[in-house]
Design a protein around this motif. Structure first.
Motif, mmCIF file in Angstrom:
data_model
loop_
_atom_site.group_PDB
_atom_site.id
_atom_site.type_symbol
_atom_site.label_atom_id
_atom_site.label_comp_id
_atom_site.label_asym_id
_atom_site.label_seq_id
_atom_site.Cartn_x
_atom_site.Cartn_y
_atom_site.Cartn_z
ATOM 1 N N TRP A 1 9.732 1.762 -10.100
ATOM 2 C CA TRP A 1 10.847 1.016 -9.535
ATOM 3 C C TRP A 1 11.419 -0.053 -10.463
ATOM 4 C CZ3 TRP A 1 6.870 1.921 -5.664
ATOM 5 C CH2 TRP A 1 7.249 2.897 -4.715
ATOM 6 N N GLY A 2 10.814 -0.222 -11.625
ATOM 7 C CA GLY A 2 11.323 -1.220 -12.542
ATOM 8 C C GLY A 2 11.086 -2.641 -12.082
ATOM 9 N N THR A 3 10.146 -2.819 -11.159
ATOM 10 C CA THR A 3 9.835 -4.146 -10.640
ATOM 11 C C THR A 3 8.727 -4.795 -11.466
ATOM 12 O OG1 THR A 3 8.256 -3.156 -9.092
ATOM 13 C CG2 THR A 3 10.499 -3.520 -8.296
ATOM 14 N N LYS A 4 8.375 -6.006 -11.108
ATOM 15 C CA LYS A 4 7.292 -6.711 -11.768
ATOM 16 C C LYS A 4 5.975 -5.983 -11.532
ATOM 17 C CE LYS A 4 4.982 -11.227 -11.876
ATOM 18 N NZ LYS A 4 4.934 -12.581 -11.274
ATOM 19 N N GLY A 5 5.139 -5.889 -12.554
ATOM 20 C CA GLY A 5 3.856 -5.225 -12.422
ATOM 21 C C GLY A 5 2.900 -5.993 -11.523
ATOM 22 N N LEU A 6 2.013 -5.264 -10.860
ATOM 23 C CA LEU A 6 0.984 -5.857 -10.006
ATOM 24 C C LEU A 6 -0.376 -5.327 -10.453
ATOM 25 C CD1 LEU A 6 2.749 -5.524 -6.533
ATOM 26 C CD2 LEU A 6 2.280 -7.652 -7.768
ATOM 27 N N PRO A 7 -1.412 -6.170 -10.472
ATOM 28 C CA PRO A 7 -2.714 -5.747 -10.992
ATOM 29 C C PRO A 7 -3.330 -4.555 -10.267
ATOM 30 C CG PRO A 7 -2.627 -8.140 -10.728
ATOM 31 C CD PRO A 7 -1.410 -7.587 -10.073
ATOM 32 N N TYR A 8 -2.972 -4.365 -9.006
ATOM 33 C CA TYR A 8 -3.590 -3.284 -8.241
ATOM 34 C C TYR A 8 -2.679 -2.049 -8.126
ATOM 35 C CZ TYR A 8 -0.723 -5.371 -4.515
ATOM 36 O OH TYR A 8 0.309 -5.885 -3.777
ATOM 37 N N LEU A 9 -1.484 -2.102 -8.709
ATOM 38 C CA LEU A 9 -0.581 -0.949 -8.689
ATOM 39 C C LEU A 9 -0.373 -0.460 -10.117
ATOM 40 C CD1 LEU A 9 2.073 -2.014 -6.015
ATOM 41 C CD2 LEU A 9 0.141 -0.445 -5.743
ATOM 42 N N VAL A 10 -1.473 0.050 -10.679
ATOM 43 C CA VAL A 10 -1.466 0.524 -12.062
ATOM 44 C C VAL A 10 -1.860 1.996 -12.098
ATOM 45 C CG1 VAL A 10 -1.964 -1.740 -13.023
ATOM 46 C CG2 VAL A 10 -3.857 -0.233 -12.391
ATOM 47 N N SER A 11 -1.585 2.635 -13.204
ATOM 48 C CA SER A 11 -1.887 4.050 -13.371
ATOM 49 C C SER A 11 -3.399 4.285 -13.418
ATOM 50 C CB SER A 11 -1.238 4.560 -14.658
ATOM 51 O OG SER A 11 -1.559 5.912 -14.885
ATOM 52 N N VAL A 12 -3.890 5.144 -12.512
ATOM 53 C CA VAL A 12 -5.315 5.505 -12.476
ATOM 54 C C VAL A 12 -5.446 7.007 -12.232
ATOM 55 C CG1 VAL A 12 -6.103 3.251 -11.653
ATOM 56 C CG2 VAL A 12 -5.473 5.022 -9.996
ATOM 57 N N PRO A 13 -6.544 7.621 -12.669
ATOM 58 C CA PRO A 13 -6.751 9.061 -12.426
ATOM 59 C C PRO A 13 -6.912 9.341 -10.932
ATOM 60 C CG PRO A 13 -8.220 8.234 -14.141
ATOM 61 C CD PRO A 13 -7.621 7.033 -13.485
ATOM 62 N N ASP A 14 -6.450 10.513 -10.516
ATOM 63 C CA ASP A 14 -6.607 10.967 -9.133
ATOM 64 C C ASP A 14 -7.203 12.372 -9.172
ATOM 65 O OD1 ASP A 14 -6.459 11.583 -6.469
ATOM 66 O OD2 ASP A 14 -4.268 11.642 -6.371
ATOM 67 N N PRO A 15 -8.527 12.478 -9.351
ATOM 68 C CA PRO A 15 -9.154 13.795 -9.562
ATOM 69 C C PRO A 15 -9.075 14.721 -8.361
ATOM 70 C CG PRO A 15 -10.826 12.100 -9.242
ATOM 71 C CD PRO A 15 -9.511 11.387 -9.373
ATOM 72 N N TYR A 16 -8.811 14.181 -7.170
ATOM 73 C CA TYR A 16 -8.795 15.019 -5.972
ATOM 74 C C TYR A 16 -7.448 15.687 -5.740
ATOM 75 C CZ TYR A 16 -12.876 12.087 -5.346
ATOM 76 O OH TYR A 16 -14.058 11.424 -5.554
ATOM 77 N N THR B 1 0.834 -1.209 0.000
ATOM 78 C CA THR B 1 0.000 0.000 0.000
ATOM 79 C C THR B 1 0.866 1.256 0.000
ATOM 80 O OG1 THR B 1 -0.181 -0.266 2.395
ATOM 81 C CG2 THR B 1 -2.014 -1.057 1.070
ATOM 82 N N PHE B 2 1.572 1.487 -1.097
ATOM 83 C CA PHE B 2 2.394 2.687 -1.199
ATOM 84 C C PHE B 2 1.493 3.924 -1.159
ATOM 85 C CE2 PHE B 2 4.647 -0.559 -3.808
ATOM 86 C CZ PHE B 2 5.717 -0.747 -2.943
ATOM 87 N N PHE B 3 1.961 4.960 -0.467
ATOM 88 C CA PHE B 3 1.182 6.208 -0.433
ATOM 89 C C PHE B 3 2.109 7.384 -0.704
ATOM 90 C CE2 PHE B 3 2.200 4.928 3.930
ATOM 91 C CZ PHE B 3 2.842 6.042 4.440
ATOM 92 N N PHE B 4 1.516 8.549 -0.971
ATOM 93 C CA PHE B 4 2.285 9.701 -1.442
ATOM 94 C C PHE B 4 1.545 10.961 -1.042
ATOM 95 C CE2 PHE B 4 -0.447 7.750 -4.589
ATOM 96 C CZ PHE B 4 -1.311 8.774 -4.897
ATOM 97 N N SER B 5 2.219 12.100 -1.144
ATOM 98 C CA SER B 5 1.583 13.365 -0.784
ATOM 99 C C SER B 5 0.833 13.980 -1.957
ATOM 100 C CB SER B 5 2.628 14.358 -0.272
ATOM 101 O OG SER B 5 3.593 14.622 -1.272
ATOM 102 N N SER B 6 1.316 13.774 -3.174
ATOM 103 C CA SER B 6 0.655 14.336 -4.342
ATOM 104 C C SER B 6 0.974 13.491 -5.568
ATOM 105 C CB SER B 6 1.126 15.783 -4.577
ATOM 106 O OG SER B 6 0.498 16.332 -5.718
ATOM 107 N N SER B 7 -0.047 13.220 -6.377
ATOM 108 C CA SER B 7 0.137 12.405 -7.576
ATOM 109 C C SER B 7 0.227 13.243 -8.847
ATOM 110 C CB SER B 7 -1.034 11.423 -7.716
ATOM 111 O OG SER B 7 -2.223 12.145 -8.056
ATOM 112 N N GLY B 8 -0.105 14.521 -8.738
ATOM 113 C CA GLY B 8 -0.161 15.361 -9.931
ATOM 114 C C GLY B 8 -1.428 15.165 -10.729
ATOM 115 N N GLY B 9 -2.297 14.267 -10.281
ATOM 116 C CA GLY B 9 -3.558 14.009 -10.981
ATOM 117 C C GLY B 9 -3.675 12.614 -11.549
ATOM 118 N N ARG B 10 -2.584 11.851 -11.469
ATOM 119 C CA ARG B 10 -2.629 10.467 -11.952
ATOM 120 C C ARG B 10 -1.487 9.684 -11.320
ATOM 121 N NH1 ARG B 10 -5.429 8.207 -16.091
ATOM 122 N NH2 ARG B 10 -4.774 6.111 -16.681
#
Length: 237
Positions: A145-160, A128-137
């Motif tokens: 990190w160049g690691t193996k992809g995970l189904p739940y750690l993909v690029s999604v919009p962050d409208p807030y 559950t990586f978290f951050f202060s600001s995503s820039g919107g996505r």
């Protein structure tokens, strides 16, 4: 430094004037200097209390603090520092942990309200990586990190994210001469080309120089010229 110890129930310890729950363990490092690591062995929920206020202001809504508690707990149980005798750093390399002094009444309430709760994906603990600001996505984990992809750690919009003071930043101005010098262009800088991932963040930057091309990662550009993220574009004035 922190070690998970679900069975510890000691009232607390002090080191360098700071109070911590759990127990203190001192173990030798692997360095030739013979130095020691001071490790706080503490239960996961006690550890979580010492993180929340450093990652989310106590004045934020309780539902946010509860979500943060679940995220912090999940990070603590899925992260590791191999071969050092402890599980997590006490700074941004893992999570910012301050012991008892960093606790707040809202943080304790959030931990109590979510006691033992973690995030699962397909029956397994999720990262559950978290951050202060995503820039919107957000970004795909493999792009970060160049690691193996995970189904739940993909690029999604962050409208807030538009509420964040760092949603937009820049521009940052550099002469072509200084830009080329900071990124070690080969000869005089003639042009710059970027390659971006699915989230728009820059993966690589190619410096076209009078003596040849040089390609660097987006993270290298971020560090070299002091950007806030790899979500940037390069233009000319």
């Amino acid at each position: 430094l922190y070690r998970r110890a679900l069975g510890y129930g000691f009232p607390g310890v002090r080191i360098d004037g700071k109070a911590y729950r759990g127990a203190l363990e001192v173990v030798p490092t692997k360095s030739a200097s013979g130095s020691l690591n001071a490790i706080n062995a503490v239960a996961v929920d006690q550890y979580t209390k010492g993180v929340i206020a450093n990652e989310s202001p106590p004045s934020w809504p309780m539902e946010e603090l509860k979500a943060q508690a679940v995220a912090v707990r999940s990070v603590a149980l899925t992260s590791g520092v191999d071969g050092n005798g402890f599980d997590l750093y006490d700074d941004t390399r893992s999570q910012v942990y301050g012991g008892i002094a960093a606790e707040s009444p809202p943080a304790r309430d959030a931990v109590s309200a979510t006691a033992g709760r973690v995030v699962l994906y397909d029956g397994e603990l999720a990262q559950t990586f978290f951050f202060s600001s995503s820039g919107g996505r957000t970004a795909n984990v493999q792009d970060v990190w160049g690691t193996k992809g995970l189904p739940y750690l993909v690029s999604v919009p962050d409208p807030y994210d538009s509420l964040s003071p760092y949603h937009n930043w820049g521009p940052i101005r550099y002469s072509s001469k200084l830009f080329g010098r900071k990124l070690h262009a080969r000869g005089k800088l003639v042009d710059v080309r970027t390659s971006a991932g699915a989230s728009g963040r820059v993966r690589t930057v190619t410096l076209v120089g009078s003596k040849g091309d040089r390609t660097v990662k987006g993270e290298a550009v971020l560090r070299a010229i002091g950007l806030r993220s790899t979500w940037f574009t390069i233009g000319t004035l």
